[in-house]
Design a protein around this motif. Structure first.
Motif, PDB file in Angstrom:
ATOM      1  N   VAL A  14       0.708  -1.313  -0.183  1.00 10.01           N
ATOM      2  CA  VAL A  14       0.010   0.114   0.108  1.00 10.01           C
ATOM      3  C   VAL A  14       0.936   1.293   0.117  1.00 10.01           C
ATOM      4  CG1 VAL A  14      -1.873   1.165   1.380  1.00 10.01           C
ATOM      5  CG2 VAL A  14      -1.797  -1.303   1.129  1.00 10.01           C
ATOM      6  N   ARG A  15       1.983   1.208   0.698  1.00 12.20           N
ATOM      7  CA  ARG A  15       2.986   2.147   0.878  1.00 12.20           C
ATOM      8  C   ARG A  15       3.468   2.584  -0.539  1.00 12.20           C
ATOM      9  NH1 ARG A  15       4.344   4.335   5.769  1.00 12.20           N
ATOM     10  NH2 ARG A  15       3.759   3.079   7.474  1.00 12.20           N
ATOM     11  N   VAL A  60      -6.085  -0.663   5.177  1.00 11.64           N
ATOM     12  CA  VAL A  60      -4.922  -0.268   5.322  1.00 11.64           C
ATOM     13  C   VAL A  60      -4.407   0.818   4.704  1.00 11.64           C
ATOM     14  CG1 VAL A  60      -2.526  -0.690   4.852  1.00 11.64           C
ATOM     15  CG2 VAL A  60      -4.073  -2.627   5.932  1.00 11.64           C
ATOM     16  N   ALA A  61      -5.057   1.059   3.480  1.00 16.48           N
ATOM     17  CA  ALA A  61      -4.668   2.368   2.539  1.00 16.48           C
ATOM     18  C   ALA A  61      -5.451   3.811   3.377  1.00 16.48           C
ATOM     19  CB  ALA A  61      -5.317   2.171   1.288  1.00 16.48           C
ATOM     20  N   PHE A  62      -6.341   3.632   3.631  1.00 11.85           N
ATOM     21  CA  PHE A  62      -7.152   4.989   4.486  1.00 11.85           C
ATOM     22  C   PHE A  62      -6.257   5.167   5.663  1.00 11.85           C
ATOM     23  CE2 PHE A  62     -10.846   3.564   1.865  1.00 11.85           C
ATOM     24  CZ  PHE A  62     -10.894   4.713   1.275  1.00 11.85           C
ATOM     25  N   ARG A  63      -5.886   4.055   6.566  1.00 12.93           N
ATOM     26  CA  ARG A  63      -5.290   4.239   7.831  1.00 12.93           C
ATOM     27  C   ARG A  63      -3.912   4.721   7.394  1.00 12.93           C
ATOM     28  NH1 ARG A  63      -7.905  -0.990   9.625  1.00 12.93           N
ATOM     29  NH2 ARG A  63      -9.751  -0.456  10.563  1.00 12.93           N
ATOM     30  N   LEU A  64      -3.294   4.139   6.485  1.00 15.78           N
ATOM     31  CA  LEU A  64      -1.779   4.971   6.486  1.00 15.78           C
ATOM     32  C   LEU A  64      -2.015   6.366   6.137  1.00 15.78           C
ATOM     33  CD1 LEU A  64      -0.141   2.008   4.312  1.00 15.78           C
ATOM     34  CD2 LEU A  64       0.328   2.813   6.694  1.00 15.78           C
ATOM     35  N   SER A  96      -8.202  13.662   3.529  1.00 21.12           N
ATOM     36  CA  SER A  96      -7.460  12.303   3.666  1.00 21.12           C
ATOM     37  C   SER A  96      -8.371  11.215   2.889  1.00 21.12           C
ATOM     38  CB  SER A  96      -7.602  11.856   5.137  1.00 21.12           C
ATOM     39  OG  SER A  96      -6.843  12.880   6.080  1.00 21.12           O
ATOM     40  N   ILE A  97      -9.544  11.228   3.108  1.00 23.33           N
ATOM     41  CA  ILE A  97     -10.234  10.030   2.278  1.00 23.33           C
ATOM     42  C   ILE A  97      -9.876  10.305   0.737  1.00 23.33           C
ATOM     43  CG2 ILE A  97     -12.623   9.429   1.530  1.00 23.33           C
ATOM     44  CD1 ILE A  97     -13.457  10.636   4.434  1.00 23.33           C
TER      45      ILE A  97
END
Length: 281
Positions: A14-15, A60-64, A96-97
């Motif tokens: 994801v990173r 994971v993408a949203f939380r990162l 962020s979203i």
């Protein structure tokens, strides 16, 4: 239980995707038009029917991007969805979203497509003992999550790489000097924990494998359906049989009916269509 991977294994994928999308200057559109402090609730919605996969990696993408985002998954990986179903809600900073939106959707749409195609293959095997399995024909770098999506669709995983099983293919046989030579060498080299599979494309080769012994699985490559029936009769349960080679959806039911144990298809991962998912504010 839904198959998952630890988040720390997903984070590097994801990173890399987020870095690709946001480098070098970040989200210039959002920065220009969304005032600081604006909050929204977004819904990740299905726009067509399928079997869901990729909710874990989307989260994971949203939380990162923003650990403060509040996420709630409505339809878990491995569950069916219909057009209009909300799969996940995301609440928090609008900026962020929006930054995570495309990466989350790319992963979720791709993986849901794989799970959906796998489920269609599995449906063709109903009434038999045949299992559907994937291959190593995966997108470079995404093998772990694509194989996870196959599980979400009800399929099984073949080996993950070159190091977790001995799979002797036609070029190995040619280079090693024949079936007897290659199986003898493999049996001498393997550990007690490692299985041996060998590929054949003719019944006389299968007969040689059965006579020598040592193979746990025989891959029946590009055989027509009558030949597969003969192969199952010849093996008579002595080895696990895997049918492979151009295994497309219209043929799966008739191949399963031959009695093979597995049908492997690269199409599950290399030809799956991305399912249409959308993020709506």
């Amino acid at each position: 239980m839904t198959a998952t991977l630890p988040d720390f294994l997903l984070e590097p994928l994801v990173r890399a995707a987020l870095t690709e999308d946001l480098s070098p200057m970040g989200d210039v559109t959002t920065r220009a038009v969304i005032p600081a402090g604006v909050r929204y609730t977004a819904r990740l919605n299905a726009r067509e029917a399928g079997v869901v996969s990729g909710m874990q990696i989307a989260a994971v993408a949203f939380r990162l991007v923003d650990p403060a985002l509040r996420l709630e998954t409505q339809v878990a990986d491995g569950q069916p969805c219909q057009p209009g179903d909300t799969l996940m809600t995301i609440d928090g900073a609008a900026a962020s979203i929006l930054m995570a939106e495309r990466v989350a959707l790319n992963f979720a749409g791709r993986l849901t497509g794989i799970a959906t195609l796998t489920a269609a293959f599995v449906a063709k095997t109903r009434g038999t003992n045949t299992r559907i399995t994937c291959t190593r024909k995966t997108t470079p770098g995404l093998r772990a999550v694509e194989k996870l999506a196959v599980q979400h669709g009800g399929g099984f995983n073949h080996r993950y790489g070159l190091s977790d099983a001995i799979l002797i293919k036609d070029n190995h046989i040619a280079a090693a000097g024949g079936i007897t030579a290659v199986l003898t060498a493999a049996k001498a080299a393997r550990s007690h924990m490692m299985r041996i599979e060998i590929e054949v494309d003719r019944l006389d080769q299968l007969a040689e494998v059965l006579a020598i012994g040592g193979a746990d699985v025989v891959l029946l490559d590009n055989m027509d359906t009558p030949t597969l029936h003969q192969a199952v009769a010849m093996a008579d349960g002595r080895v696990v049989l895997e049918a492979s080679g151009n295994m497309q959806l219209p043929r799966i039911a008739e191949v399963a009916a031959t009695g093979v144990d597995y049908i492997s298809s690269g199409a599950l991962t290399h030809s799956a269509r991305t399912l249409d998912l959308g993020l709506d504010f």
